[in-house]
Design a protein around this motif. Structure first.
Motif, short mmCIF file in Angstrom:
data_model
loop_
_atom_site.label_atom_id
_atom_site.label_comp_id
_atom_site.label_asym_id
_atom_site.label_seq_id
_atom_site.Cartn_x
_atom_site.Cartn_y
_atom_site.Cartn_z
N SER A 109 65.20 -50.61 -5.26
CA SER A 109 65.65 -51.33 -6.46
C SER A 109 64.47 -51.85 -7.28
N LEU A 110 63.28 -51.85 -6.70
CA LEU A 110 62.10 -52.35 -7.41
C LEU A 110 61.72 -51.38 -8.53
N PRO A 111 61.14 -51.89 -9.63
CA PRO A 111 60.62 -50.99 -10.66
C PRO A 111 59.55 -50.06 -10.07
N THR A 112 59.49 -48.84 -10.54
CA THR A 112 58.55 -47.87 -9.99
C THR A 112 57.11 -48.35 -10.13
N THR A 113 56.83 -49.09 -11.19
CA THR A 113 55.48 -49.63 -11.38
C THR A 113 55.08 -50.51 -10.20
N THR A 162 56.37 -50.45 -7.03
CA THR A 162 56.21 -49.68 -5.79
C THR A 162 54.92 -48.87 -5.81
N GLN A 163 54.53 -48.36 -6.97
CA GLN A 163 53.30 -47.58 -7.06
C GLN A 163 52.06 -48.46 -6.97
N LEU A 164 52.15 -49.68 -7.51
CA LEU A 164 51.03 -50.62 -7.35
C LEU A 164 50.85 -51.01 -5.88
N ALA A 165 51.99 -51.20 -5.20
CA ALA A 165 51.94 -51.51 -3.76
C ALA A 165 51.35 -50.32 -2.99
N THR A 166 51.76 -49.11 -3.36
CA THR A 166 51.22 -47.90 -2.72
C THR A 166 49.72 -47.77 -2.98
N SER A 183 43.34 -39.13 -5.71
CA SER A 183 44.61 -39.54 -5.10
C SER A 183 45.14 -40.80 -5.77
N GLY A 184 44.22 -41.75 -6.08
CA GLY A 184 44.64 -42.97 -6.77
C GLY A 184 45.21 -42.67 -8.14
N GLY A 185 44.59 -41.72 -8.85
CA GLY A 185 45.10 -41.32 -10.16
C GLY A 185 46.49 -40.73 -10.08
N LEU A 186 46.75 -39.93 -9.04
CA LEU A 186 48.08 -39.36 -8.84
C LEU A 186 49.12 -40.44 -8.56
N ILE A 187 48.74 -41.43 -7.75
CA ILE A 187 49.64 -42.55 -7.45
C ILE A 187 50.00 -43.31 -8.73
N VAL A 188 49.00 -43.60 -9.55
CA VAL A 188 49.23 -44.34 -10.81
C VAL A 188 50.07 -43.50 -11.77
N LEU A 189 49.77 -42.21 -11.85
CA LEU A 189 50.49 -41.32 -12.76
C LEU A 189 51.99 -41.30 -12.45
N GLN A 190 52.35 -41.42 -11.17
CA GLN A 190 53.75 -41.35 -10.78
C GLN A 190 54.54 -42.62 -11.08
N ALA A 191 53.87 -43.61 -11.65
CA ALA A 191 54.56 -44.84 -12.03
C ALA A 191 55.59 -44.61 -13.13
N ILE A 192 55.50 -43.47 -13.82
CA ILE A 192 56.46 -43.18 -14.89
C ILE A 192 57.76 -42.58 -14.34
N GLN A 213 62.58 -43.28 -4.93
CA GLN A 213 63.13 -42.08 -4.30
C GLN A 213 62.65 -40.82 -5.02
N ALA A 214 62.62 -40.87 -6.34
CA ALA A 214 62.15 -39.73 -7.12
C ALA A 214 60.68 -39.44 -6.85
N VAL A 215 59.88 -40.50 -6.65
CA VAL A 215 58.46 -40.34 -6.33
C VAL A 215 58.30 -39.61 -5.00
#
Length: 479
Positions: free
Chosen positions: A127-131, A133-137, A359-368, A373-375
Motif C-alpha cells: 500500500s506504500l507509494p512506490t517512491t 518502497t524504492q527508497l527503502a530498497t 544497480s542503484g540507478g535501476l532501483i531509482v528508475l523503478q520508482a515510477i 508488486q509491479a516492481v
C-alpha cells in the motif's frame, strides 16, 4: 595403491547429481513456471526444455569442465583457452554485468520477505507509494554495498544455511502437499482435470515471450564444472549425473506444478498476475500451513529463510562477480586502473561504486512503477532476459573447443559425443535458443517495461565495450 586411495575419495554420480540439483533448482522456479504458463500447461514445456536444452547444456558444461579441469576462472578461462584473452574479458564482463539486475532484485525480494515474516502478508508494504518502497530498497542496497566493501565472511555461512533450508523446504512442500488431502480431506483442494488439453500450452504471444523464464530456471550448471574430474570414471558417470539431475529437476517441476494446481486456480492467478509473481511462494506455504492446522508457521519459516538468503545473496553478488572480473588476468589489459583499486579490506572499492551507480540507478528508475508488486514482477522478467546471456559463452566456448578437439582432447577427457557434427549442431542450437528466448522475452505491453527490457542489456553491453577503449587511451597517454 595411491590410485586406489584416490579413487576411494572420488564421488559417486548420485552425489554430484544431488549437489547439482541443490545449485540449479529452487521452489521459485516451480512457482514461476506455474504462474507464467497457466498452471499444468507448463508441464509439457518443462519436459521439452529439459530434453532439448538443459541436458545438452549440462553435458557441454561437463566436457568443458573435464578438459579445463585446472582452470579456476570458469567460463572466462574456457574462452581464454579456446578463443583468446580479449574474448575472455567479454565473457567475464557478461558474467558480472548480468548481476546488475539480479542485485537490484535481491533488495526488493528481501524487504518483501521481511513483510511476510513480520506481518504475515504484504498488505501494508504494497500500500506504500512506490517512491517509498524504492527508497527503502535503495537504503538496503547501499547498506549491503558498504558491508561488501568491509568483507564479512559470516554472510557466506548464512547464505549456505539459508540456501540449504530453502532447498529442504522446497522438497518438503511437495511431499507435504501430496499428504495434505489424507490428513485434511475437507480443506477444499482444487480438482485437477487430467484431460490432455490441460497439459498442452497455448502457443500464443504470452507463451513465446515467457520462454526466457524457463531457460533462466534451468541455467547455472556451469557452477558444477570443477567437480567433473572428482567423479569416479567421469566419462561414464558424468552423463549419469546429468541425466539424474535432469530426472530430479523434471520430477520436482511436474510434481510441484500439480501440487500448486491443487491450491491455486490458473484463472485467478492470471487475473492477479503481479500479486502471484511477487507473493506466490509465500501464499503456497501459507495455504500449506492452513491444511495442516498450524496457521502461518510454514510461511514464517520460509519467509525468514528467504530474507537471510536474499540479503546474503545480495552481498555475495556484489562481491564475488566483481572479484572474478577485476581479479582476472585480463583485467589489467582491458579495464581502467582506477576500477582495479583495492581498499584496506581487500575489496574493489571503485568497482563497488560502479555497482552503486548501475544497480542503484535501476532501483531509482523503478520508482515510477505503479506499486511494489509491479516492481517485483518487472524484475523477475528482466532477470530472465539478462541472466541467460551468460549462458551464451558456454555454447561459444563449447563450439570453439570442438573446433580444436585435436588440441585439447587427450582421449582421457569426458566427451559429450564423438560425432563432431552432432557437437556443433547442439552448440549452435543452444546458442540460438538462448538468444531467441532473451529477445522474445523483451516484449511487453507496457512501454516503460519494454524500453527497460531493451535498454538494460544494451547499456551494459556498451559499457563493456567502452572500458577497453578508456584503458587503451590511458596506456597511450602514459607512453
Amino acid at each position: 595403491m595411491k590410485t586406489s586411495q584416490e579413487n576411494s575419495k572420488k564421488m559417486m554420480w548420485p552425489t554430484l547429481a544431488t549437489m547439482a540439483f541443490s545449485i540449479v533448482w529452487g521452489f521459485g522456479n516451480v512457482v514461476n513456471g506455474f504462474i507464467y504458463f497457466d498452471g499444468t500447461k507448463v508441464i509439457l514445456s518443462w519436459i521439452i526444455i529439459f530434453l532439448l536444452f538443459f541436458i545438452p547444456y549440462a553435458l557441454m558444461v561437463g566436457e568443458l569442465g573435464s578438459v579445463f579441469q585446472n582452470s579456476e576462472g570458469g567460463v572466462s578461462s574456457w574462452i581464454n583457452a579456446t578463443i583468446g584473452p580479449k574474448w575472455a574479458y567479454y565473457a567475464g564482463w557478461t558474467f558480472w554485468a548480468v548481476h546488475v539486475v539480479y542485485i537490484s532484485s535481491k533488495g526488493t525480494g528481501g524487504l518483501r520477505g521481511m513483510s511476510w515474516g513480520i506481518f504475515g502478508n504484504t498488505t501494508w508494504y504494497d500500500s506504500l507509494p512506490t517512491t517509498c518502497t524504492q527508497l527503502a530498497t535503495l537504503a538496503v542496497f547501499l547498506f549491503f554495498c558498504w558491508v561488501a566493501s568491509r568483507g564479512v565472511p559470516v554472510i557466506k555461512t548464512l547464505s549456505t544455511i539459508a540456501g540449504s533450508s530453502m532447498f529442504i523446504m522446497s522438497i518438503l512442500f511437495i511431499i507435504m502437499m501430496y499428504a495434505a488431502p489424507m490428513i485434511n480431506p475437507h480443506a477444499g483442494f482444487n480438482s485437477i482435470s487430467w484431460n490432455w488439453k490441460n497439459f498442452v500450452p497455448d502457443f500464443n504471444l504470452k507463451y513465446f515471450t515467457s520462454l526466457s523464464i524457463l531457460v533462466f530456471a534451468v541455467g547455472g550448471a556451469e557452477k558444477i564444472s570443477p567437480y567433473v574430474n572428482k567423479l569416479k570414471d567421469p566419462s561414464r558417470n558424468f552423463p549419469k549425473s546429468m541425466l539424474g539431475l535432469a530426472a530430479m529437476v523434471m520430477i520436482s517441476a511436474i510434481l510441484g506444478t500439480i501440487a500448486l494446481a491443487m491450491m491455486f486456480d490458473p484463472k485467478v492467478v492470471n487475473a492477479n498476475l503481479n500479486e502471484y509473481i511477487s507473493n506466490g511462494p509465500y501464499m503456497a506455504f501459507d495455504k500449506l500451513g492452513q491444511y495442516y492446522g498450524v496457521g502461518g508457521l510454514f510461511m514464517y519459516i520460509y519467509a525468514w529463510c528467504n530474507v537471510i538468503g536474499q540479503f546474503s545473496a545480495l552481498v555475495i553478488s556484489i562481491d564475488a562477480p566483481l572479484r572474478i572480473l577485476l581479479g582476472s588476468k585480463e583485467a589489467k589489459d582491458y579495464i581502467p586502473k582506477k576500477l582495479l583499486k583495492v581498499n584496506k579490506h581487500g575489496a574493489y572499492i571503485n568497482g563497488i561504486w560502479m555497482i552503486v551507480c548501475l544497480s542503484g540507478g535501476l532501483i531509482v528508475l523503478q520508482a515510477i512503477m505503479p506499486n511494489a508488486q509491479a516492481v517485483m514482477a518487472q524484475l523477475v522478467k528482466l532477470n530472465s532476459i539478462v541472466m541467460p546471456m551468460r549462458y551464451l559463452w558456454v555454447f561459444i566456448a563449447y563450439i570453439a573447443l570442438r573446433k580444436q578437439a585435436a588440441k585439447f582432447h587427450n582421449g582421457q577427457n569426458y566427451e559429450m559425443t564423438k560425432h563432431q557434427w552432432l557437437a556443433y549442431t547442439l552448440g549452435v542450437w543452444g546458442l540460438i535458443v538462448t538468444v531467441a528466448c532473451c529477445l522474445m522475452g523483451m516484449y511487453s505491453d507496457d512501454p516503460f517495461t519494454l524500453c527497460l527490457n531493451i535498454a538494460t542489456p544494451i547499456v551494459l553491453f556498451l559499457l563493456g565495450m567502452i572500458l577497453p577503449t578508456i584503458k587503451h587511451h590511458q596506456d597511450a597517454k602514459e607512453q
